[in-house]
Each structure stands twice: as C-alpha cells, then as structure tokens.
Design a protein around this motif. Sequence first.
Motif, PDB file in Angstrom:
ATOM      1  N   LEU A  90      57.274  27.256  31.417  1.00 50.46           N
ATOM      2  CA  LEU A  90      57.579  27.956  32.659  1.00 50.46           C
ATOM      3  C   LEU A  90      56.415  27.786  33.620  1.00 50.46           C
ATOM      4  O   LEU A  90      55.335  28.371  33.441  1.00 50.46           O
ATOM      5  N   PRO A  91      56.573  26.991  34.670  1.00 51.84           N
ATOM      6  CA  PRO A  91      55.523  26.884  35.688  1.00 51.84           C
ATOM      7  C   PRO A  91      55.469  28.195  36.481  1.00 51.84           C
ATOM      8  O   PRO A  91      56.504  28.786  36.799  1.00 51.84           O
ATOM      9  N   ALA A  92      54.267  28.666  36.770  1.00 56.85           N
ATOM     10  CA  ALA A  92      54.076  29.906  37.529  1.00 56.85           C
ATOM     11  C   ALA A  92      52.856  29.788  38.421  1.00 56.85           C
ATOM     12  O   ALA A  92      52.032  28.877  38.251  1.00 56.85           O
ATOM     13  N   THR A  93      52.739  30.765  39.351  1.00 57.78           N
ATOM     14  CA  THR A  93      51.615  30.763  40.286  1.00 57.78           C
ATOM     15  C   THR A  93      51.004  32.169  40.313  1.00 57.78           C
ATOM     16  O   THR A  93      51.723  33.161  40.445  1.00 57.78           O
ATOM     17  N   LEU A  94      49.678  32.241  40.172  1.00 62.65           N
ATOM     18  CA  LEU A  94      48.941  33.499  40.290  1.00 62.65           C
ATOM     19  C   LEU A  94      48.415  33.608  41.702  1.00 62.65           C
ATOM     20  O   LEU A  94      47.600  32.792  42.150  1.00 62.65           O
ATOM     21  N   ARG A  95      48.859  34.652  42.449  1.00 60.90           N
ATOM     22  CA  ARG A  95      48.458  34.861  43.826  1.00 60.90           C
ATOM     23  C   ARG A  95      47.459  36.028  43.882  1.00 60.90           C
ATOM     24  O   ARG A  95      47.726  37.111  43.365  1.00 60.90           O
ATOM     25  N   LEU A  96      46.340  35.796  44.512  1.00 59.73           N
ATOM     26  CA  LEU A  96      45.281  36.797  44.641  1.00 59.73           C
ATOM     27  C   LEU A  96      45.093  37.136  46.101  1.00 59.73           C
ATOM     28  O   LEU A  96      44.853  36.262  46.935  1.00 59.73           O
ATOM     29  N   THR A 111      35.429  40.742  62.548  1.00 57.68           N
ATOM     30  CA  THR A 111      35.636  41.623  61.392  1.00 57.68           C
ATOM     31  C   THR A 111      36.833  41.147  60.589  1.00 57.68           C
ATOM     32  O   THR A 111      37.905  40.900  61.159  1.00 57.68           O
ATOM     33  N   ARG A 112      36.650  41.037  59.304  1.00 52.76           N
ATOM     34  CA  ARG A 112      37.725  40.642  58.398  1.00 52.76           C
ATOM     35  C   ARG A 112      38.013  41.817  57.482  1.00 52.76           C
ATOM     36  O   ARG A 112      37.258  42.103  56.576  1.00 52.76           O
ATOM     37  N   GLU A 113      39.115  42.532  57.701  1.00 51.47           N
ATOM     38  CA  GLU A 113      39.474  43.690  56.909  1.00 51.47           C
ATOM     39  C   GLU A 113      40.330  43.319  55.727  1.00 51.47           C
ATOM     40  O   GLU A 113      40.269  43.982  54.695  1.00 51.47           O
ATOM     41  N   SER A 114      41.203  42.267  55.894  1.00 46.15           N
ATOM     42  CA  SER A 114      42.115  41.858  54.817  1.00 46.15           C
ATOM     43  C   SER A 114      42.133  40.344  54.725  1.00 46.15           C
ATOM     44  O   SER A 114      41.677  39.628  55.630  1.00 46.15           O
ATOM     45  N   SER A 115      42.672  39.920  53.599  1.00 51.25           N
ATOM     46  CA  SER A 115      42.762  38.470  53.388  1.00 51.25           C
ATOM     47  C   SER A 115      43.848  37.878  54.251  1.00 51.25           C
ATOM     48  O   SER A 115      44.815  38.546  54.643  1.00 51.25           O
ATOM     49  N   THR A 116      43.697  36.623  54.523  1.00 57.03           N
ATOM     50  CA  THR A 116      44.688  35.832  55.264  1.00 57.03           C
ATOM     51  C   THR A 116      45.199  34.737  54.360  1.00 57.03           C
ATOM     52  O   THR A 116      44.610  34.469  53.292  1.00 57.03           O
ATOM     53  N   PRO A 117      46.282  34.084  54.738  1.00 55.83           N
ATOM     54  CA  PRO A 117      46.755  32.970  53.880  1.00 55.83           C
ATOM     55  C   PRO A 117      45.683  31.924  53.637  1.00 55.83           C
ATOM     56  O   PRO A 117      45.676  31.275  52.590  1.00 55.83           O
ATOM     57  N   GLN A 118      44.731  31.829  54.557  1.00 58.67           N
ATOM     58  CA  GLN A 118      43.681  30.840  54.352  1.00 58.67           C
ATOM     59  C   GLN A 118      42.654  31.306  53.306  1.00 58.67           C
ATOM     60  O   GLN A 118      42.003  30.499  52.659  1.00 58.67           O
ATOM     61  N   THR A 119      42.510  32.639  53.189  1.00 58.01           N
ATOM     62  CA  THR A 119      41.504  33.150  52.238  1.00 58.01           C
ATOM     63  C   THR A 119      42.121  33.668  50.955  1.00 58.01           C
ATOM     64  O   THR A 119      41.417  34.233  50.121  1.00 58.01           O
ATOM     65  N   PRO A 156      38.827  58.676  48.414  1.00 53.47           N
ATOM     66  CA  PRO A 156      37.646  57.983  47.894  1.00 53.47           C
ATOM     67  C   PRO A 156      37.487  56.622  48.565  1.00 53.47           C
ATOM     68  O   PRO A 156      38.459  55.874  48.707  1.00 53.47           O
ATOM     69  N   PRO A 157      36.282  56.266  49.009  1.00 50.49           N
ATOM     70  CA  PRO A 157      36.056  54.940  49.615  1.00 50.49           C
ATOM     71  C   PRO A 157      36.089  53.844  48.557  1.00 50.49           C
ATOM     72  O   PRO A 157      35.392  53.925  47.543  1.00 50.49           O
ATOM     73  N   ILE A 158      36.907  52.833  48.794  1.00 47.27           N
ATOM     74  CA  ILE A 158      37.053  51.708  47.880  1.00 47.27           C
ATOM     75  C   ILE A 158      36.581  50.461  48.614  1.00 47.27           C
ATOM     76  O   ILE A 158      37.088  50.123  49.702  1.00 47.27           O
ATOM     77  N   THR A 159      35.654  49.749  48.073  1.00 49.24           N
ATOM     78  CA  THR A 159      35.098  48.574  48.756  1.00 49.24           C
ATOM     79  C   THR A 159      36.134  47.457  48.864  1.00 49.24           C
ATOM     80  O   THR A 159      36.373  46.916  49.944  1.00 49.24           O
ATOM     81  N   ILE A 160      36.744  47.111  47.794  1.00 44.31           N
ATOM     82  CA  ILE A 160      37.736  46.026  47.772  1.00 44.31           C
ATOM     83  C   ILE A 160      38.931  46.501  46.983  1.00 44.31           C
ATOM     84  O   ILE A 160      38.778  47.085  45.899  1.00 44.31           O
ATOM     85  N   VAL A 161      40.120  46.264  47.474  1.00 45.05           N
ATOM     86  CA  VAL A 161      41.361  46.469  46.730  1.00 45.05           C
ATOM     87  C   VAL A 161      41.982  45.091  46.520  1.00 45.05           C
ATOM     88  O   VAL A 161      42.340  44.401  47.504  1.00 45.05           O
ATOM     89  N   HIS A 162      42.062  44.669  45.262  1.00 41.65           N
ATOM     90  CA  HIS A 162      42.647  43.370  44.911  1.00 41.65           C
ATOM     91  C   HIS A 162      44.125  43.556  44.621  1.00 41.65           C
ATOM     92  O   HIS A 162      44.543  44.563  44.034  1.00 41.65           O
ATOM     93  N   THR A 163      44.917  42.525  44.965  1.00 46.83           N
ATOM     94  CA  THR A 163      46.349  42.491  44.661  1.00 46.83           C
ATOM     95  C   THR A 163      46.629  41.206  43.911  1.00 46.83           C
ATOM     96  O   THR A 163      46.283  40.112  44.390  1.00 46.83           O
ATOM     97  N   THR A 164      47.207  41.326  42.721  1.00 45.53           N
ATOM     98  CA  THR A 164      47.548  40.161  41.886  1.00 45.53           C
ATOM     99  C   THR A 164      49.043  40.122  41.700  1.00 45.53           C
ATOM    100  O   THR A 164      49.708  41.162  41.574  1.00 45.53           O
ATOM    101  N   ASP A 165      49.578  38.886  41.667  1.00 51.04           N
ATOM    102  CA  ASP A 165      51.026  38.715  41.499  1.00 51.04           C
ATOM    103  C   ASP A 165      51.274  37.363  40.839  1.00 51.04           C
ATOM    104  O   ASP A 165      50.757  36.329  41.301  1.00 51.04           O
ATOM    105  N   ILE A 166      52.007  37.367  39.689  1.00 54.65           N
ATOM    106  CA  ILE A 166      52.404  36.139  38.982  1.00 54.65           C
ATOM    107  C   ILE A 166      53.857  35.857  39.348  1.00 54.65           C
ATOM    108  O   ILE A 166      54.744  36.695  39.082  1.00 54.65           O
ATOM    109  N   VAL A 167      54.088  34.719  39.943  1.00 52.48           N
ATOM    110  CA  VAL A 167      55.429  34.340  40.422  1.00 52.48           C
ATOM    111  C   VAL A 167      55.875  33.095  39.658  1.00 52.48           C
ATOM    112  O   VAL A 167      55.126  32.083  39.614  1.00 52.48           O
TER     113      VAL A 167
END
Length: 1615
Positions: A1411-1417, A1481-1489, A1368-1379
């Motif tokens: 507890l300090p944490a960081t949400l990474r998207l 073309t930007r296919e995936s995120s970079t550390p800047q985005t 199935p074609p997926i427009t955006i796949v998001h990845t979330t991580d709480i560290v």
Amino acid sequence: MEQPFSSSKVTVEYFDPHDVYKLLSPGLIPRLPLRDLNWQSHAGPVRSINTLHVELVPADQAGTVDRSSVLSPTPDSKAPGRGRGESTASSRDDGFSTAPIGGGRGTPTDNAGPPGAIRHSGPGITKERRHQIPGLRRTPYLKILFVRCDDNDAYKSTTRSEIREWIKANTHSLTPGKTASNAENHDAFEWLIVHVVIPNTVAATQPRSSGSKAADSSSEKTSALKWRTGSSTLLEKLRNDFNGTGKGAVDRVRQIRIGINDVPYDLLPRVVPAVPTGYQETEQDSENAWQDLIGKIKELILSSFDIRVTQYEEDIKDKDAQRGLPGWNFCTFFILKEGLARGFESVGLVEDALVGYDELSIGLDAIIKEQAISGSAEAHGGALLDYTEELKILAEQAASQIFSGSMEFEDEETVDLQTSKRVKDTDPFGAIPISSTKKPYRELILANNISLFDFRCYIFSRQVALLLRLGNAWSTREELLAKLKEQQDMAPRGVAPRAPPPKQASDESENLSQLAEICRRTLEFVPAVSMLIRKDILAALGLVKGGVGAGDDFQKIDPVLAEVIDNIVASFAFSVAQQILAQTSTKSLQIPAPMLATSGDSEHKSAIPEPKTMMHPARSSSIPLRQSIQRPPPSPVGFPGPGRKDSVGEYGMAQFLKTGLEELAATRAELYTLSRNVLEECGKRRGWTNGWAAVPIVGESTDLQEISLDDEPSSEAKPSTEVGSDLQASVAGVGNELLRTALDNKDDFYRLYETLTDKAMRHYSVAKYDHSVQATKADLAVLKFHLSEYKEAEYYFYNTIPFFGGCSWSLLELSMLVMYARCLKELGRQEDYVTKALRQLLTKAAAAERDRLQQKSKIRIGNGAGAQYPENSAISGFLADMLTVSATLEKEVKIPLTNFFGEVELDGPPTYDDDQDSFSLSLKLRSLLVDEFDAESVCLRISSPGFGGNKEIWVQAKGPVTIKPGRNKVPLQSYMLMPGNYEVDQIRIKSSNILLHFERELGQVVEKPFPVLQNPVVTLYQRTSSLDVRLSSSKDIRLDTNNMLEVEVMTGWNDITSAEVKIKSATGGLRLLMGDAVILDESAAKSKKAEGGTFTFGAITRDSSVKISFPFKMEQDVLHVAVKVEVTYSTDKGTFTFFKTSSVSIALALGVNVQDVFKHKALFSRFTVSTASPSPLRLYKSELIPSELFESHYGIPPSDPVAIFPKQPASLLYKITKKPGVTIGPNTKKTLYLKLWYSVLQDEIEDLLDKTLTKDLADTPLRQYSKLIVYKVLAWSQKRLTAYELEKCTLLGELSTSFLSDVNWATQFPGIGPTSSSSLKGEDSHQIAAQLAAFLRSWLLANPVLPLSVPNHDSSLISTILIPVDIPPITIVHTTDIVFQQPPLPINSNSTSTSLDDVQGHPTFIINQQLPATLRLKWTRIWDTVFPASPQRSEDLEFSYEINAPPDTWLVGGRRKGHFVIPAATTSNPTDQDGEKKSSTRESSTPQTEADIPLLLIPLREGYLPYPSVDIKQVKATAVSATASHSSSSSSSTSPTRNNEGQQAGGAVQQPQPQPQQPQGHYETDNKNLGEVVQVISDRARVTLSLDASGPAGGPLVLECERVGLEGEGGRVVA
C-alpha cells in the motif's frame, strides 16, 4: 581488699627449745591470720571462715601468764596499760584467754638440761587437773615443736630422742592404737614438727628429698650435682620416724629454711661445711615451703576443731535427753552448751555461736515458766537466787536517802547514808550496765549462785558482743587494730621479714543490719528486764510471794519504795539505751544536723551532747531556731501538703542507699524515744509535763466521772503530803549521771527532753518513717508552746499540722490549729494569722461539720458510739475575727469555697426574661460555718470549650447577700447571652478581703460523693424573637480575588438605641480584611467607620437587620472558618451583650477539570464539572467569557438545569479560536472566565426543613424554641442524609423524613428552661424537653414526605462561581496525516459481489498487499502567545519524526525516521529604498514549507488495524551547532522545497564556539489518524472441498480455491 577484722581466735602452743622462733617469726607473723578456711558442718552446708586469728603461745607461759594474743587480740582483753604478765583476780574471762595445759611452768632449775635440749613435762611435775565441765576449759588446738638440727649426726644422737620424749609427754592422747576419752575429745588437739634450717649448716646444703636436683648458684656451671645415692635428707628422716606408717597416717613434719640475710650476724654459724653439695634454696622453693606450712596449720586446726564439735554435740544431746530426770541442772547444761558456742566463736563462726546463745535464752525462759507453773524450782532445772544482792542494797540505800537518815528493813540491816563510796560501788549499772565481764557470771552460773536478773543480763551481753562482731562495730575493730600493732612491735628488730606485713583496711564498713538487730533486741530486752528488776527488789524485801519467777502477786507497796523502784528501773533502762546507742554509733549513719539552735550564753553548753559522752546538760532560757533552717514557701492553703516529706536540704543530709541504713536509723530512733519516755515519766512525778496535758480541747464534752475501782477508800491509798513532797524532789536510786542531771531542775529536764526528741526525729527522717517524724515534731511543737516559745512552736506547728489532717486526726488537728493561731497572734503576724491559722482552723471545723452531716444521714445499726465532733462554741467567733483582720491586709485572701460550703448546686435550668435577652440562675449552697456573714458579691461563671475559643458568661447577684449557717438560696442574673452548652467552672463569694472561690476543669468527671455541683451543665438556647447573628459565605465567588464573608445582625424584638458589633477571627490562620468591609444596609450611613473590626450603629428598629460583608484570607487550607461576633446593644431595658461564634464552609461545592485539544486553527476545551461533596448539584447555566485575544463558541444550551451527581459529572465543550488581527502586547488580556450558576441540594433540603418547621411552630406555645428545634433537626440531617438519600431526593423531587424517625428527641433538649411569662413557666426542663420531642414526633407523622422543588433562577439558594481559564502557550503545534494513494487498478469485480469498502467507510485492503502512502507534516505558531516572544520564535527549530507500528501488524517501508526544520517566525529581508530592514512573520506552514514523505505499508494480519503512530520530538541544541552542510542534507531529506530555508537556518546557527543550551518550548502533536482504522481481509474468496477421506492423512481434499485480487491478476487454483 582485706576482709574485716573479727574476734575469731584459736590458741596454738609452740615449743621452742632451740630458740629459733625469733628467726621464724618474721616470716610467720606476716602470713597470719589464716584466711579462707572451709569446715564441713555436721548439720548443714560447708561453712566458710574468711579470717581466723591465731594466738601463738609459748609452752613455758601457757599455764601461768595471762597472755595477749599475737595477732588476734580480743575486744575484752586487758587495758593497754596493764603489763603482759599481770594477772588479777578480776580478769575478764570472755572466752578467749587460755587455761593452763599440760604441766605448770617450773623453775629454771626444775627443767634444767643441756643447751638446746627439749624441755618437757616430767612425772615429777604437777599437771593441771581437768575441770569436770568441759565448757570452762580453754586448750590449744595445735601444738608445734620448732626443731633445729644442723646435721645427721646430731639428729641421731640427740634430736630424735628428744622429739620422741616431747611427743610422749605432750601428745599421749594421740598415741596410735589408743582411743581418746570423751573428756580428751573436748580438748582435742593436733601436733606438728617444724624443722628450722639455719644457713651455713650441713642441713642447709641438703635438698628437701634425696631425689631433688641440686643446682649450683654459679652461673658458669652448666651441670648439676646430685645428692649422693643411698643416703636420705634430714627432712626424710623426720618424716620416716614420726609420720607413722598406717594408711591414714598424717604428715606432721614441715621444714622451713631461714635465708642468710634473715639471720643476725651474731647467730650465724661461722663454720661452713667442707663438702658442699651444690644445692641452693630458691625464692620460689622458700615460698612454697611457707605456703605448705600455712596449709598444714589450717588443716590440723580444723581437724581438732571438728573432733571437739563432735564431742560437744554428743554431750549436749545426752544432757538434753536427761532434762526430765531428777537432779538435772540447767546451769550445768548452760555451761556445756556455751562451751560449744564459744568454740564456734573462736574459729570465726559467730553466727553459729549466736544461734547457740539464742537457744539458751529460750531454754531459760522455758525453765522459768515451768518453775512458775509447778511451783518447784529444784524439780525443774535447779533453783536460782530469789533476788540480786546489789539491787537490794541499792534499793535500801535509796529509800533511806529519801528520809535523809537510816531506815530499818525486815532483815534489820542498818544502812549508813554517809558512806557514799559504798553506794557508788554497789551500783550495778554504772556507765556500761550490760557487760559479760562485769561479774564472774560463769562461775556464778556454775555454782548456781546467780539471780534471774544477772542470768538474763549475761546472756544479753554475750548476744550483744557477738552481734557487734558480726556488725564489725567500731569498738571491736579499734581494739583489734590496737592489739595487732602491739604484737607486731614485738617482732625482733634487725631481722628482715620474709614477707611484708599484711595490709589492714583502715576504714572497714560496718554491717548495719547487725547493728540494727542489736537495737531491736534491746527494745525487747529493756521492758522485760525492767519488770524483772521490780520483782527482784520486791522479792528481796519480801513483798513477792514465791520469788522472782512467781506471778504478779504483790503485797501492798509503800510509796517510798515504789518511788525508789521506779527510779532504779528508769536509771537502768536509760543506761542500757544509752550504752547501746553508743555501741551502735557508726560513721556510715550520717544523721542530719540537729535542729536545736545554739545559745549565746557562753557559760552553758549549746545542747546536751551525745549520750556516750555523759556530759552535764545545760539549758538556756530560750532556744531560737537555727538561722540556717529556712521555712519552705507557703502553699496556697498556708500549710505544706499532708504527704509532704522533709526535704534533704532542710536537714543538710546526704542520701544513702547502704543496706540496713534505714533499719538501723529506725531502731536507734526507737531507743532515743525509749530514753525520752523514761525521762518523761520521771518528770511527771515531779510535776513537769511535756505540754500535752494543757492542749485545748475542742471536742464534744462528755459528762463522765472517774470512778475508782479500788476496794479501799481513796483517802487511805493516798500518801501523806509530807511524803509526797519528798518524793517529787528525790533522785534516790537514779545512778545514771545524765538522767540525774536532767532531774535536778526543770530547765535541764526540758533541755534533755528536747534533745532526745530531736535526735529521735532526725533518726526517723533517715529511716524515712514519715509518721514518726511528724509525731516527734508535734511533741516539740507542744513543748515549745507550753514553754511560751511561740516562734519555735509556730515553726513546728507549720510543718506538722498537715500530717495529722491527712491521717484523720481531726480533733487533734483542730487543737493544734488553735495553738498555732495563738502563736501567730502573739507574734503579731496578721497575714499568717488569717491565711494560715484561722483559714485552716475554719476549714477543718467545716470539714468536721460536713462529716457529721454525712454520718447523720446514714443508717446506723446498733448503739455503737459515734465519732466525736468539735463544739460550735469552741469554734464560734473565729470567722468574725478573720473578716476583721483581713480588712487590714493589702492582698486579697483566697480560700476554696469547698472549705466552708457543701451541697453547692444549681436550682433548676436557666429562666429567661420576656422581651429582653437575659436569663437567671439560682444557686443553692449549704454553709458549714457556725457563724453567719454578709457577702458583698456572689457570682459564678459558665464556660463552654467550643471552637473559636472558650465562651464565658458571668452570672452574679444584684446586691449584698447574707449567708447563714445551713442551706441558702441565692438568685443570680446575667445580661449576656451566648447559646450553647456550658459548665459551671467558677463560683466566687467575696466578703471583706476574703474571696471564697471554686474552680473546676471543663469536662471534668463529677464523682457522686463530691459535695459541689453534681450537675454543672447549663444549656442556653436562643429564642426566636431574640437578637441573632448569622454568618454566611458570599453567593458570588471569584477564584482570582479574595472571597467574601457576610455577617447579618437581626434585631428581633429589640428596639436598639445604639449598638456595637465586633467581628473577630476564631480560626487559626484566618485574616479578616476589615479595611475593605462593606455595610449592605440603608442605615449604614448612620454608622461610624469601622475600626479594627468594630462597627458602631445608631438606632435600629425591631425586626430589622444589618448585613456586613468583608473579604478574608487564609494562610493554610481549611474547609471551614469560624468568626466570633460580639454585639453590645442598648435598649430601654438596659445594656445587653450577645456573643456567637459561627462556622461556615468555605470549601468549593464543585470542581472543574479542563482538557484541551489543540488543532491547527482551533482549540477544543472540555470542562468537566463535578460535585466536591456527597451532595448533588444543579447546574443552571454556564458561560465562557471571551478575552481580548480569544473568543469562545458553544452549542445549544440545555433548557432545564442539569443534575450533577458524585459519579456523574457534567461536560461542557467549548471551541476557542484566536481573534484575527490582534497583536499581543504587555496589557493584552488573554484569560477567559468560566461562569457557572448552580445550587447545592443539601442547602435546598436545609432551607426546606427550616421554613417548614418555623411555619408549623409559629402558632404553638413552642414558637420561642423554633431556632433550637431547627438547629437540632438540621444537625441530624447533616449526619443522617447519606449520598444515596441525596441522589434519591434529586431524582424523585421529594424529601422523605424517615431518617429522623428513630432519633430519641427527648434527650436532645437537656437543661431547657422556660421564659418568665410563658405557658410553660413552672415546668422543669424534662417536661419542656418532652413537649418538644412530642411535637417533633407528631410533625414527622404529619409530614412523611416534603416536596423538593427546583429553585427559581432568582432564588437566594443559587450561587455563582467565576473561574479564570488560561490558554497555555504552545510554541509549535504539529499536524500529522497518513494518506493512502488510490490503487492503480480497480479490484477484480468477479472475485466478490460487493465492494471491498465496508459501509462505515473504512478502507479495505488484502493481507500482505503493498500500500503506497504519504505522510504529511504541517505546523503552526498561532498558539504561541507568550509576551515578550521567546528566543525560539526567532530561531529555526529542528525536529525529528519516527513512525512506529507493531511488528506483527504493519511492515513499514520508506523513510521511517527523519529530521525536518521549521523556519523562524520572523525573518529579515534585504533593506528597502529607505535603507531599513523589513521583517515578515510566519505563523503557519505553507505548501512550500510542508513535508510529504512517501511510505509503503504492508498489513501483516487480518482485522481492523489502527494506523501507524507518528512521534515528533525536538532535536535538542548541541554544544556546537551543526554545520551548514548537515543542515542542508537534513532539510533536503525531509522536504526538498525547503532547501534554501534550511540552508539559511543552518547557516544562521553555525558557530565555531560552544553555545549555551536554549530553554525548550512546549509542543503539541495533532495526529489526524488517531482513532482511525483500516480493514484487512484474506486473499481467498472461494474454497471448494471434497468431503471424502482422500486427502492427506485421511482428511478432506481441497479441490478448488479462488483468490481475491486486482483485475487481471485473479485466478483459480485446482487441486
């Protein structure tokens, strides 16, 4: 609606000395007759009198004039032409005329007096002497005195004394204080004074009572003047003087005021009273006065009637009690009781009057019976006359007329035949033989001078008259209307009536039930009176001993006298029947149009008219049927069914549902039949028969002779020839003109006979007497046949023959069929002659033969006479005639086989031929015909209602067959074979142009008495070496293309020279794509090209096969499909045909579900393989075939096949990645294919059973039944093997045959036949079935367990399936991580001996710790494989995130909600040196985005806590895009590093105009913390307690508590 007229009439005598009746009658006559009277019966409930007619009789005409009633004329009154004052000696005393009362009318000089004086009966006037028998008197019920008194002075001077004198002279029996005698009670009456007030008189100015108010007629006066005090009105004076003063005094005074407009001018007083009182009569007052007068008349009439009835009942009771005393006379008792009945009749209680006459009739019968028993008439009610004088004279004259001279009788009286007038005058019958006024019956009864015949005729006439009145017959109603009009015309002219004339109903319906009762009584009366007439005449001639009431002790009767008596009786019976038919005729009974046709001869009438017209009948030589009567269409048998009713349209009649209609029609039909029977008997004596004597007899002849039971020799009993010839031509004694006319010649006789029969039939049809209708039709048919009028006879035979067949009149039906056949033959109608006459004749003859055989087979007890059956000689020859004539017909004549044959059965099961695919049947049948014939062809059809349509096989004889009478056996053979269970549904035998056929429905229950095919079941099986066809689905299945079916044709023992295979669909919605069919065989090159599912092959050797594969499509979802295969092949032994309809499952044996988990760089797909049926599967191998865009990765495959159970599916996990560097284009193949190798355990078991049974049967005599046995065993295995058994077989690797042990195998093989040369030849189907069952039982004992091995990889049981897998074609796949960030200081090591992190690696924290944490998207677009690219790929997409956590678990600090923007995948850069724009073309995120969002989490409870969840949703586009500043702020809040990109995105979408909403894409979120937990512990590491009770409330005391904390922050707490 007005009530129907009736004959209810009472006499009211009025006295009019002042000549005021003419002024009163215009207001009185319209208010008559009296209505709605209620009389309390002494022996029952209240009787209602709907209408009571009143006969107003003036006093001066009461004794001398035979008056006509004013409003209630009687049906039996004088003829209209007779004058009112005319009185004859022969006036008809019917109970309604009034006898003289009081004194006779004197001359004017005898009753001279002053004008206006009341004339009354004085002492000098002779009064009428009362009759000693009250039943003969007719006296008034009420006497009314009309008085005119204009003022008080006249009343005092003359009127009062005159009224008193009138009362004294006319009402002496009602004088107070004087008791009336019994005789006076018989004549009880009441009296009434009516004061008639004339306008312009003093009496007109007086109110009705002194207390009444007098209102002035002038509207200007507002006050009313009262009547002067102390004086009374004339009405009050009359009431005070003549009403009496007792407690029970009756008010006998009424006052009627005549309006000024109702009095002629010459009679109106000219002098007006000087002193007006101001009183004026209103219209309502006048109407109330009239109603009061009418009510008083009703009351007084009922009062006098009640007194009379009471006295009559007492006298009748006393007379009846004296019945046993000497001198008691029935005639006197009859007159007395009849007086009561006539009293009831006079007031309208006709039912009570009829009951009285019925009781008198029964009493007369009882008296006659007593006299006959005792032999003494005087001692029992008095003697009646021994004979009737009129009957004697008529008999003497008729007998003398026979000899054309004079005849001397015992009384030596000479009768002159020339005196024809005397004959006519002494005829006691005439046109109306039953009439109460024909003789002075009452005077004759009173004088005991009446015969029993006259007595019965009088009683019956009175009963008929009462029933006619109850039935509101047309004759009674018309006479009443005529009398009413006559009396209304007598009203004074020029006088305006006070009330309008009554509205009389012009068309009152009759009571048909009462009219039917008249006919019913007539049917009982005529036979009884006919016997009485015979006895009467014989008694008159001295030939009966003891008179009429004696027994039947007759002396020898002369033939001449017997003929005369018969004629007289016939004439009387015929006349009575015709009279009653005329009197009961009504328009409500609409009889259908006559079926007799009109003749073209103008000199004769078309038909004899209705009997009441008594016209001369005429007859033409031939009577054609009415052209309007159309014959109904013939039925398949040639006749209408036995239960067929005459349609309404056949007679042109309408349907009626009126009460009594059918009963009246039935009784009138019986009267017509009675008249016809009288005519028939008269005709027999003249040699004229109705044709039944000449009907052909087809019954068995019985050699019987008639033996005379007379003591004297027969020669002496026979009259001379001369006398006999005279008797045949004589109509002497026949007085009825219609009957005499019919007996003049033969033509008139048959004309009247036919007319009466037709009328009876039409009446029966209205009454719905189907049996009688058919019987009369049969009479007409036989009559027409007797007269050689074959066309009319054929019509009647056609309609009536089926009825007699349905009513078990077999011999009569056969006789009529013989006549019917002759009619058709004479008319030259060959087709009808065969199809209707001969066919039906032979059918009935065969039915009689069948019944004879059945009766012969039964056991008889006793020597009772059996039923008669037709002789063979009478039926012989008709069959040959039918076959000969049918050959000349154009159409084939179809006749049911059961009409001519019985005991049709199959002789055993089918027999199979060796080395060829054919079978034979033997047909046994018993011919019920008397002749033999040659059948050109004999065949039968067997059919099976299987799936895919009915299967049919014709089995026929090889050549002509001779069918003989009795039992026959015909061999039949077929070269067509279709295995299965069949039923015989058609049998055909053809000879000449005659087709004998038998048809039955499939599955029809066969009843035991049914003579054809007690066991129609035929079982055909397929032998092992015969040609066979096998249908199967393709082993390689592709879900993205059409599936394939395979048909394999196996030749077996047949060396085929040529073959033709036809493949057709047998399932609705199944389309076979034969254009893509493939022949999978080496010999396919020799075959022709397939055309429309037909494949033609050349020579095919034995024991070889040809396989044809073809695709198919389904228009609807089904689990199984059926294909019908027809193979027509030729060998050196002939051409054979094999049909087989096979079914195969097309349902998928397994099901596959996939679960996709998208990651940032890979896709993990889990395929779950499950079984789609209760049967387990074996999965041997799986492969996910890559595509141009994707590639797959799999782990280590299993070494052995994987067993898949219904509750235990198999899981296959594949890793799918995108191939780098592949550009998506329009032809890029993105679909992957999952290929599975599997086998179904159910198929393995069936293959095991097939191979094992076939192997074990190979060396036995039952080898040719191996296919049948395998088919039965596999069918039971599919039913008996449960899911548990299948799982057990899979796990154990063996099959237990115990599930087949309890099957009753002996019943599984019905109708199995042997082959022609096998060792089982000669054995029946039961023996073969027993051997098959024995083999299976022994096989089960020898093989309790069968080993079930795993098939090899190259086994035919292994199937493959190729399943397309689309990513199935997926427009955006998001990845979330709480560290979580590392703590700034390590945890205090002194607080615990172990590390806070547990062995599983779960991070450990203290409750309520910050507890300090960081949400990474992160995000990626690599799974967006849509081509062409969607518009969202070139746009910035804005999303929102939200952190959710249970409020009792986590306390979340920081930015819980926010928006972030993902830049477009393609961006435009500034132009290069060549002036062209470049894109990146930007296919995936970079550390800047990517976004890192700081959070602060505080756990709120202990335990293992899941991470807070993160929900990401796209922010839908609004109608107007957000501004650049909003986008900039949103971007800066999520990721500071993407401010520029966010501004660009915001600027790109900023538009001042509304934009349409863009389609939403598909998005997935990969939450990396999903399934991870953290451990939260308490902050206390050690607690010291004191166990004494020194704590609060006597509890323990905490001495010391050590907390868990960070280094430098721990501590101890001491209590």
